[in-house]
Scaffold this active site. Structure first.
Site, PDB file in Angstrom:
ATOM      1  CD  GLU A   1      -2.910  -0.853   2.185  1.00 20.59           C
ATOM      2  OE1 GLU A   1      -3.002  -0.257   2.651  1.00 20.59           O
ATOM      3  OE2 GLU A   1      -3.326  -1.620   2.233  1.00 20.59           O
TER       4      GLU A   1
ATOM      5  CD  GLU B   1      -3.141  -5.529   3.722  1.00 22.69           C
ATOM      6  OE1 GLU B   1      -4.391  -4.748   4.804  1.00 22.69           O
ATOM      7  OE2 GLU B   1      -2.795  -5.101   4.502  1.00 22.69           O
TER       8      GLU B   1
HETATM    9  C1  FCB Z   1      -4.511  -1.905   5.726  1.00 23.45           C
HETATM   10  C2  FCB Z   1      -3.053  -2.320   6.308  1.00 23.45           C
HETATM   11  C3  FCB Z   1      -2.914  -2.958   7.000  1.00 23.45           C
HETATM   12  C4  FCB Z   1      -4.204  -2.986   8.260  1.00 23.45           C
HETATM   13  C5  FCB Z   1      -5.563  -3.498   7.189  1.00 23.45           C
HETATM   14  C6  FCB Z   1      -6.643  -2.297   8.534  1.00 23.45           C
HETATM   15  O1  FCB Z   1      -4.695  -0.146   5.143  1.00 23.45           O
HETATM   16  O2  FCB Z   1      -2.175  -2.501   5.598  1.00 23.45           O
HETATM   17  O3  FCB Z   1      -1.459  -3.493   8.008  1.00 23.45           O
HETATM   18  O4  FCB Z   1      -4.053  -2.343   9.351  1.00 23.45           O
HETATM   19  O5  FCB Z   1      -5.255  -1.711   6.401  1.00 23.45           O
END
Ligand code: FCB
Length: 519
Positions: A191, A400
Site C-alpha cells: 500500500e 488483504e
Molecule cells: C491496511 C493495512 C493493514 C491494516 C489494514 C486494516 O491498509 O495494510 O496493515 O492496517 O489496513
C-alpha cells in the site's frame, strides 16, 4: 465445525492445504477451486514487538507511536502481539487452522538497523519464522516494506529523498541473501498510497507530515524503489514471483449524470488507484493526474529512465480491498468518520481533491465506519484484469480484506463473530463472482490473522480471526477462523448468513500442536 470436521478425511499435502473428502454438503454452498490459495496476513510492526531486541533500532512507527496524540490511547508497538517471541506458537496456530499461505512483512529496522549494515540477528528471526512455516506446509508470502522505514532514513528525508530507494535495494538484497532459497513470492511494497499520502500528506500515519508535495515525492520514490528492487531480485533469480500490493478504492459518482460528481470521482480514482497502476503497468503517469497536481512538484522528481524502472515487469499484483465509496462534489449532510487523530494537525490525504467528498450510502459499516460493499470487490477485480493485469499477464491475489468489529468474548475468550464470518464469506463470494467472469484470482489473505496494533487506532480496533488478549497474550481462534478453516478443508463456501456450527456455539478447542484441525 467441531462436529463437521470430524468426518473429513485429512491428508496434508505439499501446498499446506488439507486434502479432504468433503462429505459435508452445505446447502447453497459454492465450490472454491482447489488451486485457490487461502491464508491470512500480518505486518511486522503490528505484531512483532521486541522493539530494541537483537539490534533492532527505531522505525518511523516507533517514533510516531511515541509522539503524544498520534495514536489512540498512546498505544505503541513496543510489545504488540509479542510475535517475535511467540512466532512458533503462531505458526502452530496457523497450521491448526489449515492456512495454506501466510503473508507477513520483514522489518527493515530489524534487518538493517538505522538503514545501515546488515544485522544477522534480525535475519535469524525471519529465517526461524520461514523455516517453521515451510515445516508446517504453509507457503510464505514475504512483503519487504509495510510502512516501517528506519527512523534514521527519515531523518535524511525519508521517502521524499531519492537516496532512500538505494537503501531499499540494499535491504531487499540482504533479505534475499538469507531467504532467497526458501521464499518464492516477494512483494516490495504494501500500500504505497498509505505510506505516501497518509504518512506525508495527511499526517495521520508516520512520519506525520502534512504536505501534498511531500506525499507526491514520496509516492514517486516508493515506486522507484519498488522498480529497483524488482530489477535487483530478478537479476538474482528469474524464478522468483515478484510484485507489490496496492490498496484500491472503487469511486462511484454520487450522481452519474452530474459532471461535477463524475469529475470528483475521477480525481479520487486518479489519486488513489491510477497514480500507481499506470506507471507500473503502462510506464506513464495518467495525464489527468499530472494536470490535477501540476503545481505540486511531482514532475521535478521524475528523472530520465525512472518510469522504465517503475514499469519493470512483475508477476503478481496484490489487491487490498476494504470498500469503495460514493464521491460527490459537495459535502454530504452526514459523514462516515474513519479519520483518527489525537489532536495533531491532519489534512486530506488527497493532494488535489478538495472538492471531492465521500457520501454515506446507508450500507452496513464495520467498527472502522467502513461501508461493507462486497460487490465493489468484484467490479475492482474485473477492471484490474481488463485494464492492467490481464494484458500484462499478471496474476491477481487479494492480499488483504477484513473487518474490525467490536468483539465480545465469552468467559473462555471465545468470540462468536457472526458479523466477521459473514463478511469473509461475502467477500470470498465476490471473488468467486469475478472468477466466474473470467478473472484469474489466485488466492485470498484475510486481514488479519491476529488482533493487532491497528496503526493510529492502536489496539482499539480488532481485525483478527484470532483474538489476542493483550494482558496475557493468549490467542483464541474466533468463530470466523474456524469457519475459514472449514472452507479450506471442504472447498465449499456457505452463503454469508447460513448458520453452521460453531457460529454462536463456543465449541472451540485450543490449537492442537500436532497440526490437526480441531476435532
Ligand atoms: C491496511 C493495512 C493493514 C491494516 C489494514 C486494516 O491498509 O495494510 O496493515 O492496517 O489496513
Amino acid at each position: 465445525m467441531t462436529a463437521h470436521l470430524t468426518h473429513l478425511r485429512q491428508q496434508p499435502n505439499p501446498g499446506g492445504a488439507t486434502s479432504a473428502t468433503p462429505d459435508l454438503i452445505v446447502p447453497g454452498a459454492r465450490h472454491v477451486p482447489r488451486d485457490f490459495v487461502l491464508g491470512a496476513a500480518t505486518a511486522a510492526y503490528q505484531i512483532e514487538g521486541a522493539r530494541h531486541e537483537d539490534g533492532r533500532t527505531d522505525s518511523i512507527w516507533d517514533t510516531f507511536s511515541h509522539t503524544p496524540g498520534a495514536v489512540v490511547d498512546g498505544d505503541t508497538g513496543d510489545v504488540a502481539c509479542d510475535h517475535y517471541h511467540r512466532y512458533a506458537d503462531d505458526v502452530d496456530l496457523m497450521r491448526s487452522l489449515g492456512l495454506q499461505s501466510y503473508r507477513f512483512s520483514t522489518s527493515w529496522a530489524r534487518v538493517c538497523p538505522d538503514g545501515g549494515p546488515v544485522n544477522a540477528a534480525g535475519l535469524d528471526f525471519y529465517e526461524r519464522l520461514v523455516d517453521s512455516l515451510i515445516e508446517a506446509g504453509i507457503a510464505p508470502w514475504l512483503t519487504l516494506y509495510h510502512w516501517d522505514l528506519p527512523q534514521a532514513l527519515e531523518d535524511r528525508g525519508g521517502w521524499t529523498a531519492r537516496e532512500t530507494t538505494d537503501r531499499f535495494v540494499d535491504y531487499a538484497l540482504a533479505v534475499h541473501d538469507r531467504l532467497g532459497d526458501r521464499v518464492r513470492t516477494w512483494t516490495t511494497l504494501n500500500e504505497p498510497w498509505c505510506s505516501a499520502f497518509l504518512g506525508y500528506t495527511a499526517g495521520m500515519h508516520a512520519p506525520g507530515r502534512t504536505s501534498p508535495a511531500d506525499g507526491l515525492a514520496a509516492a514517486h520514490h516508493l515506486m522507484l524503489g519498488h522498480g529497483k528492487v524488482v530489477q535487483a531480485l530478478r537479476d538474482r533469480d528469474t524464478s522468483l514471483e515478484l510484485g507489490l500490493t496496492l490498496n484500491f478504492t472503487v469511486a462511484d459518482p454520487v450522481d452519474p449524470t452530474d459532471s461535477r460528481d463524475v469529475d470528483a470521482a475521477r480525481r479520487i480514482d486518479a489519486q488513489m488507484n491510477r497514480i500507481f497502476l499506470d506507471p507500473i503497468f503502462r510506464g506513464a503517469y495518467p495525464a489527468d493526474l499530472l494536470e490535477d497536481v501540476r503545481d505540486l512538484g511531482l514532475e521535478d522528481h521524475i528523472m530520465d529512465g525512472d518510469l522504465q524502472v517503475i514499469a519493470t515487469p512483475i508477476d503478481v499484483l496484490g489487491v487490498n480491498y476494504y470498500n469503495g465509496e460514493a464521491i460527490g462534489h459537495e459535502a454530504p449532510a452526514a459523514t462516515l468518520d474513519d479519520s483518527v487523530n489525537g489532536g495533531r494537525a491532519t489534512r486530506s490525504p488527497f493532494p488535489a481533491a478538495d472538492d471531492a467528498h465521500r457520501h454515506p450510502r446507508g450500507l452496513p459499516v464495520t467498527d472502522m465506519d467502513w461501508e461493507i460493499q462486497p460487490e465493489g470487490l468484484t467490479r475492482l477485480l474485473v477492471r484490474l484484469h481488463a485494464e492492467y493485469a490481464g494484458p500484462a499477464g499478471v496474476a491477481l491475489h487479494v492480499t488483504e480484506n477484513g473487518a474490525a468489529f467490536n468483539d465480545v468474548p465469552d468467559d473462555s475468550g471465545f468470540v462468536a463473530d457472526r458479523d466477521r464470518t459473514a463478511y469473509v464469506r461475502a467477500h470470498l463470494g465476490a471473488i468467486l463472482d469475478a472468477v466466474d467472469q473470467g478473472v484469474p484470482v489466485r488466492g485470498y489473505f484475510y486481514w488479519s490473522l491476529l488482533d493487532n496494533f491497528e496503526w493510529a487506532w492502536g489496539y482499539a480496533k480488532r481485525f483478527g480471526i484470532v483474538r489476542v488478549d493483550y494482558d496475557t497474550q493468549v490467542r483464541t481462534p474466533k468463530a470466523s477462523a474456524l469457519d475459514l478453516a472449514r472452507v479450506i478443508v471442504t472447498r465449499q463456501l456457505p452463503p454469508p448468513d447460513s448458520d453452521l456450527e460453531p457460529l454462536g456455539a463456543p465449541h472451540h478447542r485450543p490449537p492442537d500442536p500436532s497440526g490437526d484441525l480441531p476435532t
